[in-house]
Design a protein around this motif. Structure first.
Motif, mmCIF file in Angstrom:
data_model
loop_
_atom_site.group_PDB
_atom_site.id
_atom_site.type_symbol
_atom_site.label_atom_id
_atom_site.label_comp_id
_atom_site.label_asym_id
_atom_site.label_seq_id
_atom_site.Cartn_x
_atom_site.Cartn_y
_atom_site.Cartn_z
ATOM 1 N N MET A 1 3.257 -1.264 -6.980
ATOM 2 C CA MET A 1 2.906 -2.068 -5.818
ATOM 3 C C MET A 1 3.441 -3.481 -5.941
ATOM 4 O O MET A 1 3.162 -4.339 -5.101
ATOM 5 C CB MET A 1 1.383 -2.063 -5.637
ATOM 6 C CG MET A 1 0.889 -0.664 -5.311
ATOM 7 S SD MET A 1 -0.892 -0.523 -5.213
ATOM 8 C CE MET A 1 -1.197 -1.142 -3.591
ATOM 9 N N GLN B 1 0.832 -1.203 0.000
ATOM 10 C CA GLN B 1 0.000 0.000 0.000
ATOM 11 C C GLN B 1 0.871 1.259 0.000
ATOM 12 O O GLN B 1 0.580 2.234 -0.653
ATOM 13 C CB GLN B 1 -0.937 0.022 1.214
ATOM 14 C CG GLN B 1 -2.383 -0.233 0.857
ATOM 15 C CD GLN B 1 -2.702 -1.711 0.789
ATOM 16 O OE1 GLN B 1 -2.004 -2.526 1.365
ATOM 17 N NE2 GLN B 1 -3.767 -2.044 0.078
ATOM 18 N N ILE C 1 -5.118 1.492 -5.159
ATOM 19 C CA ILE C 1 -4.129 1.249 -4.102
ATOM 20 C C ILE C 1 -4.742 0.362 -3.024
ATOM 21 O O ILE C 1 -4.102 -0.547 -2.498
ATOM 22 C CB ILE C 1 -3.644 2.598 -3.501
ATOM 23 C CG1 ILE C 1 -2.792 3.332 -4.531
ATOM 24 C CG2 ILE C 1 -2.844 2.357 -2.221
ATOM 25 C CD1 ILE C 1 -2.304 4.693 -4.077
ATOM 26 N N ASP C 2 -6.015 0.600 -2.740
ATOM 27 C CA ASP C 2 -6.724 -0.174 -1.734
ATOM 28 C C ASP C 2 -6.732 -1.655 -2.070
ATOM 29 O O ASP C 2 -6.528 -2.490 -1.211
ATOM 30 C CB ASP C 2 -8.174 0.338 -1.660
ATOM 31 C CG ASP C 2 -8.610 0.493 -0.237
ATOM 32 O OD1 ASP C 2 -7.738 0.837 0.591
ATOM 33 O OD2 ASP C 2 -9.794 0.267 0.036
ATOM 34 N N ASP C 3 -7.017 -1.961 -3.322
ATOM 35 C CA ASP C 3 -7.039 -3.359 -3.752
ATOM 36 C C ASP C 3 -6.517 -3.457 -5.181
ATOM 37 O O ASP C 3 -7.282 -3.438 -6.134
ATOM 38 C CB ASP C 3 -8.473 -3.900 -3.667
ATOM 39 C CG ASP C 3 -8.508 -5.397 -3.900
ATOM 40 O OD1 ASP C 3 -7.428 -5.976 -4.177
ATOM 41 O OD2 ASP C 3 -9.594 -5.990 -3.823
ATOM 42 N N SER D 1 -0.519 -7.931 -6.765
ATOM 43 C CA SER D 1 -0.891 -6.706 -7.454
ATOM 44 C C SER D 1 -1.158 -6.964 -8.927
ATOM 45 O O SER D 1 -2.296 -7.019 -9.359
ATOM 46 C CB SER D 1 0.220 -5.665 -7.286
ATOM 47 O OG SER D 1 -0.070 -4.540 -8.058
#
Lengths: 434, 308
Positions: free
Chosen positions: A378, A175, A350-352, A384
């Motif tokens: 990521m 993250q 970014i969260d998932d 990712s």
């Protein structure tokens, strides 16, 4: 080939020699580094030294509470009570904080100390005060229970939790890496838009100055368009390399002068009992060892080429369709919306980073340059983005750009010879078909 | 096909959507001649010029240059001055002319030498480092003319080359055009300025409403549209003049130069010859001068465009 090369050279040199280019090349990165530096400086708080009046109710902290130059502790005279100490604190302009340590503080495990201020202390000052009080209480209890300091240090722990990908153990804290991805995504958005708009402006310039008819009596309009796109793209690359060089040099200079400070200050502030390695050192470790910079730059390059070519062709078509720059709005808006949408979706990505949404946004050519860089930052792997997804995304981007460039060249060829009327979407469609 | 034709345009058709811009146009242009391409606005001249310059493609028909079908390599043999002039405003004169010369196939060194030569010839060598936006319109036109002829084209296409020029610069450009003709350059001159057509063109064709309606040598065109009008200057009185010959002519105009001297414009009708007319009046008035009124290209143009 000869004339394509000539046009590329002209497009490149006329832009690179412009004052605005030179200023932007050096001022841009300095401003960026300066801005980051300024934010860091401001968040550190502008106060360097604190004069702190300590009201120690139980008279137990004298000599135990760690004193330092930055946080200079003064003991309230013994004959004053808490109210009088407050009066003293209010009157003396040199005093910044009043630290109230109640007498029962040392007896229980969850008491509250008080810190009175005139102007609110920075968060790092608050942290520091908390830590020296904890340290003092712990030291008091260590002594009271006849425990050796070495034993205590061996027991005392401060755990950091690394979030690690099971398949790729090197890949941790993704993250946080997303933030780096965000910076890259913002840059690619900025570069793609800035340089594709330059293509549009170049086309408008040639059309309004009417030199276009002379140029296309020597080279075909398709060659002219391609050469212009390549020439302006090279200007973009040049600017990017200058930025990277200037940013690297200035950050190395700044880091060299700042890192020792950060290290020493975090070491200095460590008392006999503290064992945390210091946040700044962690950031440095993260920046230098956890971000894979070469792949970030390589993919930035690839996605800049793809994204720029995708947008530049369409911008050239827009430039050809209008007579002056003010007419471009109606065409520009729908073109830039996907990119702005991509920017706004970064936080969800970014969260998932491996969600369906992230997948599609990084495959669709109009958003992929922005989103894919976030996912790549990521980490490449199942957590990712997989290699095949990157290959597919790049292939889609390049296939789409070939198609849009072909379509755009048809609009362009008709548009540059059409003067005196504002083209509508209907005209564009007609030009595409004919 | 005769070698003396540099350009042969055959059965050219071109439409833009429903609008027919050129309809079955055929033109031949002799090498080393100055050819006038005439016609009202919107007749299709610019479309034809753009086809020769390979800027746009015809729907049907062929253009041959030296007997070869037009292709990419021929752009180096053609120089083109469009009606709507244009140069890069922010670029310097020298650099820009060299660039345009290179686009027409010159190498850098040649291009520089020739730009220098022409700037010196026009006495404007000090302009090399001036930006186009700092030049006046007339000055920019000179630079534009230089960039058009820099690569010594065999075929020069000039669209309204005199528009916007003051008389001195007009004369300068006209002399350069005539000089280029001497050096065997073929020139297509598209213009509305009929005086310049008469002055410098050898042949011309008139295009109207997308069709070529007339072409030939300037001399022949004028002959074809000649009328039987004469100007006679005489001393005597008007009544004696008008009553001397009965029928077969018409008085178009009558002016007095002074009390006794008059100028009459007459048109001879039917079979009446000028010699018979003079025989009729010679005993009534004293003839000073007899001159045939040949039509100007202006007359020819108006005649064919309005009546054709």
């Amino acid at each position: 080939m000869g004339e394509i090369w000539l046009i590329i050279k002209r497009e490149y040199w006329t832009r690179v020699r412009k004052k605005t280019f030179i200023i932007m090349s050096f001022l841009g990165p300095i401003l960026i580094v300066g801005f980051i530096g300024l934010t860091a400086y401001l968040s550190k708080g502008n106060k360097n030294n604190y004069e702190i009046l300590v009201f120690d109710e139980g008279k137990m902290f004298d000599g135990v509470l760690r004193n330092s130059e930055k946080y200079n502790l003064k003991w309230s005279p013994d004959d004053k009570n808490y109210e009088e100490a407050q009066e003293l604190f209010k009157k003396d302009d040199n005093l910044d904080l009043l630290l109230y340590l109640p007498s029962n503080l040392i007896k229980t495990n969850s008491m509250t100390a008080k810190c009175l201020y005139k102007t609110i202390p920075s968060s790092s000052a608050q942290k520091h005060l908390t830590s020296i009080i904890n340290e003092a209480i712990e030291l008091y209890r260590v002594n009271k229970n006849n425990i050796k300091i070495e034993t205590y240090r061996a027991i005392k722990t401060r755990v950091n939790l690394d979030i690690i990908d099971v398949e790729n153990q090197e890949n941790k804290n993704i993250q946080r890496k997303g933030i780096i991805g965000f910076i890259f995504a913002f840059f690619i958005y900025f570069f793609i838009l800035m340089y594709s708009v330059q293509v549009m402006k170049g086309v408008i310039e040639e059309k309004t100055s009417r030199i276009i008819e002379i140029i296309i009596s020597s080279v075909s309009s398709f060659k002219l368009m391609i050469a212009k796109i390549i020439g302006v793209g090279l200007v973009g690359f040049t600017q990017f390399f200058i930025w990277i060089s200037v940013i690297s040099i200035t950050s190395i200079v700044i880091l060299n002068s700042v890192i020792p400070d950060i290290y020493s200050s975090s070491i200095q502030s460590q008392g006999p009992l503290t064992v945390n390695s210091g946040e700044s050192a962690q950031i440095i470790e993260f920046l230098f060892y956890q971000i894979h910079w070469p792949s970030m730059f390589i993919f930035f390059g690839i996605y800049f080429i793809g994204g720029y070519l995708l947008y530049a062709g369409m911008m050239a078509a827009i430039g050809a369709a209008v007579d002056e720059e003010t007419d471009t709005q109606q065409f520009l808006v729908p073109l830039t919306i996907p990119m702005i949408f991509a920017l706004s979706m970064i936080s969800s990505v970014i969260d998932d980073p491996s969600s369906t949404l992230s997948f599609w946004l990084s495959e669709i050519p109009f958003t992929s340059p922005v989103i894919m860089l976030v996912r790549i930052a990521m980490g490449i792997g199942p957590s990712s983005v997989e290699i095949w997804e990157i290959i597919l995304s790049i292939s889609l981007l390049f296939l789409t750009f070939i198609f849009t460039t072909w379509l755009s060249s048809r609009i362009y060829a008709k548009g540059i010879l059409s003067f005196g009327k504002k083209a509508s979407y209907k005209d564009l469609l007609k030009w595409m078909k004919s | 096909m005769p070698v003396s034709n540099i350009i042969q345009i055959q059965d050219i058709h071109k439409s833009f959507g429903k609008h027919k811009a050129l309809d079955n146009v055929n033109i031949k242009i002799k090498k080393g001649s100055i050819f006038g391409l005439l016609g009202p606005n919107g007749a299709g001249k610019t479309t034809l010029i753009r086809i020769i310059n390979q800027i746009i493609e015809q729907d049907k028909g062929t253009v041959k240059i030296h007997g070869e079908l037009l292709e990419k390599k021929h752009v180096y043999k053609i120089g083109y001055l469009p009606e709507e002039r244009g140069l890069y405003k922010k670029m310097k004169v020298g650099e820009q002319a060299v660039y345009l010369g290179q686009l027409k196939g010159l190498n850098n060194k040649e291009a520089k030498q020739r730009v220098k030569y022409w700037l010196e010839k026009f006495n404007i060598e000090s302009w090399w480092n001036k930006r186009i936006e700092d030049l006046s319109k007339g000055m920019a036109q000179k630079v534009q003319f230089i960039t058009t002829i820099l690569h010594q084209p065999e075929l020069l296409i000039l669209d309204e080359p005199f528009s916007g020029l003051d008389p001195a610069n007009s004369e300068l450009i006209k002399n350069e055009i005539l000089q280029l003709k001497k050096e065997k350059t073929t020139i297509i001159l598209s213009t509305h300025n009929m005086n310049s057509v008469e002055e410098i063109c050898d042949e011309a064709s008139i295009i109207n409403k997308s069709k070529k309606i007339l072409d030939g040598k300037i001399h022949d065109l004028k002959d074809k549209y000649t009328n039987n009008k004469w100007t006679i200057v005489y001393i005597g009185n008007k009544m004696s003049f008008t009553n001397a010959v009965w029928g077969g002519w018409k008085l178009e105009n009558h002016d007095s130069i002074n009390e006794k001297t008059h100028v009459a414009t007459i048109e001879l009708l039917d079979q009446l010859k000028i010699s018979d007319f003079i025989k009729g009046i010679v005993n009534h008035v004293e003839i000073q001068e007899v001159k045939k009124n040949s039509p100007s290209m202006q007359d020819v143009f108006l005649n064919v465009v309005n009546n054709g």
